[in-house]
Design an enzyme around this catalytic site. Sequence first.
Site, PDB file in Angstrom:
ATOM      1  N   ARG A 139       1.001  -1.366  -0.030  1.00  0.00           N
ATOM      2  CA  ARG A 139       0.051   0.085   0.096  1.00  0.00           C
ATOM      3  C   ARG A 139       0.991   1.168   0.034  1.00  0.00           C
ATOM      4  O   ARG A 139       0.523   2.057  -0.701  1.00  0.00           O
ATOM      5  CB  ARG A 139      -0.962  -0.083   1.287  1.00  0.00           C
ATOM      6  CG  ARG A 139      -2.058  -1.080   1.069  1.00  0.00           C
ATOM      7  CD  ARG A 139      -3.107  -0.988   2.161  1.00  0.00           C
ATOM      8  NE  ARG A 139      -4.289  -1.727   1.888  1.00  0.00           N
ATOM      9  CZ  ARG A 139      -4.951  -2.354   2.830  1.00  0.00           C
ATOM     10  NH1 ARG A 139      -4.788  -1.984   4.031  1.00  0.00           N
ATOM     11  NH2 ARG A 139      -6.237  -3.176   2.467  1.00  0.00           N
ATOM     12  N   LYS A 158      -2.358 -10.737  -0.011  1.00  0.00           N
ATOM     13  CA  LYS A 158      -3.655 -11.172   0.599  1.00  0.00           C
ATOM     14  C   LYS A 158      -3.932 -12.758   0.540  1.00  0.00           C
ATOM     15  O   LYS A 158      -4.318 -13.429   1.484  1.00  0.00           O
ATOM     16  CB  LYS A 158      -4.806 -10.491  -0.141  1.00  0.00           C
ATOM     17  CG  LYS A 158      -4.934  -8.978   0.153  1.00  0.00           C
ATOM     18  CD  LYS A 158      -6.037  -8.209  -0.762  1.00  0.00           C
ATOM     19  CE  LYS A 158      -6.064  -6.807  -0.492  1.00  0.00           C
ATOM     20  NZ  LYS A 158      -7.114  -5.923  -1.181  1.00  0.00           N
ATOM     21  N   ARG A 189       0.538   1.044 -12.039  1.00  0.00           N
ATOM     22  CA  ARG A 189      -0.304   0.924 -10.531  1.00  0.00           C
ATOM     23  C   ARG A 189      -1.587  -0.050 -10.618  1.00  0.00           C
ATOM     24  O   ARG A 189      -1.598  -0.664  -9.698  1.00  0.00           O
ATOM     25  CB  ARG A 189      -1.101   2.217 -10.597  1.00  0.00           C
ATOM     26  CG  ARG A 189      -1.630   2.768  -9.156  1.00  0.00           C
ATOM     27  CD  ARG A 189      -2.789   2.213  -8.798  1.00  0.00           C
ATOM     28  NE  ARG A 189      -3.264   2.566  -7.742  1.00  0.00           N
ATOM     29  CZ  ARG A 189      -4.458   2.254  -6.976  1.00  0.00           C
ATOM     30  NH1 ARG A 189      -5.074   1.077  -7.239  1.00  0.00           N
ATOM     31  NH2 ARG A 189      -4.808   2.759  -5.601  1.00  0.00           N
ATOM     32  N   GLU A 237     -10.161   2.588   0.015  1.00  0.00           N
ATOM     33  CA  GLU A 237     -10.372   3.083  -1.237  1.00  0.00           C
ATOM     34  C   GLU A 237     -10.855   4.577  -1.201  1.00  0.00           C
ATOM     35  O   GLU A 237     -10.374   5.460  -1.949  1.00  0.00           O
ATOM     36  CB  GLU A 237     -11.571   2.318  -2.006  1.00  0.00           C
ATOM     37  CG  GLU A 237     -11.230   0.904  -2.433  1.00  0.00           C
ATOM     38  CD  GLU A 237     -12.472   0.110  -3.138  1.00  0.00           C
ATOM     39  OE1 GLU A 237     -12.288  -0.829  -3.383  1.00  0.00           O
ATOM     40  OE2 GLU A 237     -13.342   0.963  -3.424  1.00  0.00           O
ATOM     41  N   THR A 247      -7.754  -2.217 -10.738  1.00  0.00           N
ATOM     42  CA  THR A 247      -6.753  -2.965  -9.878  1.00  0.00           C
ATOM     43  C   THR A 247      -7.398  -4.001  -9.348  1.00  0.00           C
ATOM     44  O   THR A 247      -6.947  -5.141  -9.254  1.00  0.00           O
ATOM     45  CB  THR A 247      -6.343  -1.848  -8.878  1.00  0.00           C
ATOM     46  OG1 THR A 247      -5.741  -0.743  -9.313  1.00  0.00           O
ATOM     47  CG2 THR A 247      -5.227  -2.445  -7.865  1.00  0.00           C
ATOM     48  N   ASN A 274     -11.511  -3.173   0.235  1.00  0.00           N
ATOM     49  CA  ASN A 274     -11.745  -2.345   1.417  1.00  0.00           C
ATOM     50  C   ASN A 274     -11.915  -0.988   1.297  1.00  0.00           C
ATOM     51  O   ASN A 274     -11.113  -0.155   0.754  1.00  0.00           O
ATOM     52  CB  ASN A 274     -10.011  -2.593   1.973  1.00  0.00           C
ATOM     53  CG  ASN A 274     -10.136  -1.663   3.265  1.00  0.00           C
ATOM     54  OD1 ASN A 274     -10.617  -0.820   3.498  1.00  0.00           O
ATOM     55  ND2 ASN A 274      -9.114  -2.534   4.316  1.00  0.00           N
ATOM     56  N   GLU A 316      -6.413  -8.060  -9.247  1.00  0.00           N
ATOM     57  CA  GLU A 316      -6.567  -8.749  -8.310  1.00  0.00           C
ATOM     58  C   GLU A 316      -7.436 -10.117  -8.212  1.00  0.00           C
ATOM     59  O   GLU A 316      -6.692 -11.443  -8.111  1.00  0.00           O
ATOM     60  CB  GLU A 316      -6.946  -8.107  -7.083  1.00  0.00           C
ATOM     61  CG  GLU A 316      -5.968  -7.037  -6.499  1.00  0.00           C
ATOM     62  CD  GLU A 316      -6.327  -6.300  -5.193  1.00  0.00           C
ATOM     63  OE1 GLU A 316      -6.877  -5.130  -5.343  1.00  0.00           O
ATOM     64  OE2 GLU A 316      -6.770  -7.014  -4.332  1.00  0.00           O
TER      65      GLU A 316
HETATM   66  C1  LIG Z   1      -5.141  -2.393  -3.428  1.00  0.00           C
HETATM   67  C2  LIG Z   1      -6.117  -2.801  -2.446  1.00  0.00           C
HETATM   68  O1  LIG Z   1      -6.965  -3.642  -2.883  1.00  0.00           O
HETATM   69  C3  LIG Z   1      -8.312  -3.105  -3.224  1.00  0.00           C
HETATM   70  C4  LIG Z   1      -7.775  -1.785  -4.257  1.00  0.00           C
HETATM   71  C5  LIG Z   1      -7.704  -0.657  -3.917  1.00  0.00           C
HETATM   72  C6  LIG Z   1      -7.082   0.270  -4.726  1.00  0.00           C
HETATM   73  O2  LIG Z   1      -7.164   0.172  -5.731  1.00  0.00           O
HETATM   74  O3  LIG Z   1      -6.645   1.436  -4.131  1.00  0.00           O
HETATM   75  C7  LIG Z   1      -7.786  -0.209  -2.549  1.00  0.00           C
HETATM   76  C8  LIG Z   1      -8.548  -1.040  -1.413  1.00  0.00           C
HETATM   77  C9  LIG Z   1      -9.031  -2.418  -1.904  1.00  0.00           C
HETATM   78  O4  LIG Z   1     -10.234  -2.204  -2.266  1.00  0.00           O
HETATM   79  C10 LIG Z   1      -5.753  -2.754  -1.070  1.00  0.00           C
HETATM   80  O5  LIG Z   1      -6.466  -3.549  -0.169  1.00  0.00           O
HETATM   81  O6  LIG Z   1      -4.996  -1.869  -0.681  1.00  0.00           O
END
Ligand SMILES: C=C(O[C@@H]1C=C(C(=O)O)C=C[C@H]1O)C(=O)O
Length: 260
Positions: free
Chosen positions: A19, A167, A156, A197, A247, A193, A251
């Site tokens: 993150r 995860k 990104r 977001e 993104t 999450n 995943e």
């Molecule tokens: C990247 C993640 O997975 C998901 C995607 C996110 C994003 O693209 O910013 C943020 C939270 C999650 O819903 C994360 O958990 O940090």
Amino acid sequence: AKAKSKGNVAGGLTLESVRDSLIRQEDTIVFSLIERARFPANAPAYDPSYFSDPGACGSLVEFVVKQTEAIQAKAGRYENPEENPFFPDNLPPSQAPPHKFPRLLHPAGMSVNLNKIIWDVYFNKLLPLFVAPGDDGNYASTAAHDLECLQALSRRIHYGKLVAEVKFRGERKDYEPAIRARGKRTLMNLLTNKKVEEAVKRRVAKKAMTFGQEVKLGNDTVGSKGKFKVDPDIVSRLYGEWVIPLTKDVEVEYLLRRLD
Ligand SMILES: C=C(O[C@@H]1C=C(C(=O)O)C=C[C@H]1O)C(=O)O
């Protein structure tokens, strides 16, 4: 409650460290949009009838991206699994001495490449939202800045592979059954999450205001009244409507291949 997978997993990879990288990549994306916004739309750069590379069809911007990716492939750019080319077919091999990048991703998931969608979103949905109409003839420079934006967005969005890997390792007992059942919706719910977001969308708008402000001498502060080089609401919308959903698609696609 979801276990906070902050535990240290193989390769020093943690959800926190991943993150942190996504947060740092926000700067690169915002600055690349600011630099593209220096030029107007410059429609001929995207018009296949304006420029044609002998032996290939496509626009000037496609020519610049393909040729640049070929040079960067020879220089070893795509040896890094975080980098995914827009035109992967017929890319020349790296001529650089091999570098040992950490092998963190599951091989079957490494091939996930959403760059065709990213290309379409960038040129057909995002670009018209933040560049001024007009034509100043600087098509090659415009294309170079488009590529900077495309590569920053692609890096990104495909970072979703690393997020998914962390995860998965942190909550294997939750993810495995959903992967075996090919449960895309279950996987999407597991990995989402909303709190993170929302923070991402607020922070990128603030970065657009901070990085895109007109800096004047004197004691004026970063006022919301000033004009910004790229509209902060558009940057927040870029993340909310495209970057974050894509993104998460990366995943899910990576997780579906994780047990192959
Ligand atoms: C990247 C993640 O997975 C998901 C995607 C996110 C994003 O693209 O910013 C943020 C939270 C999650 O819903 C994360 O958990 O940090």
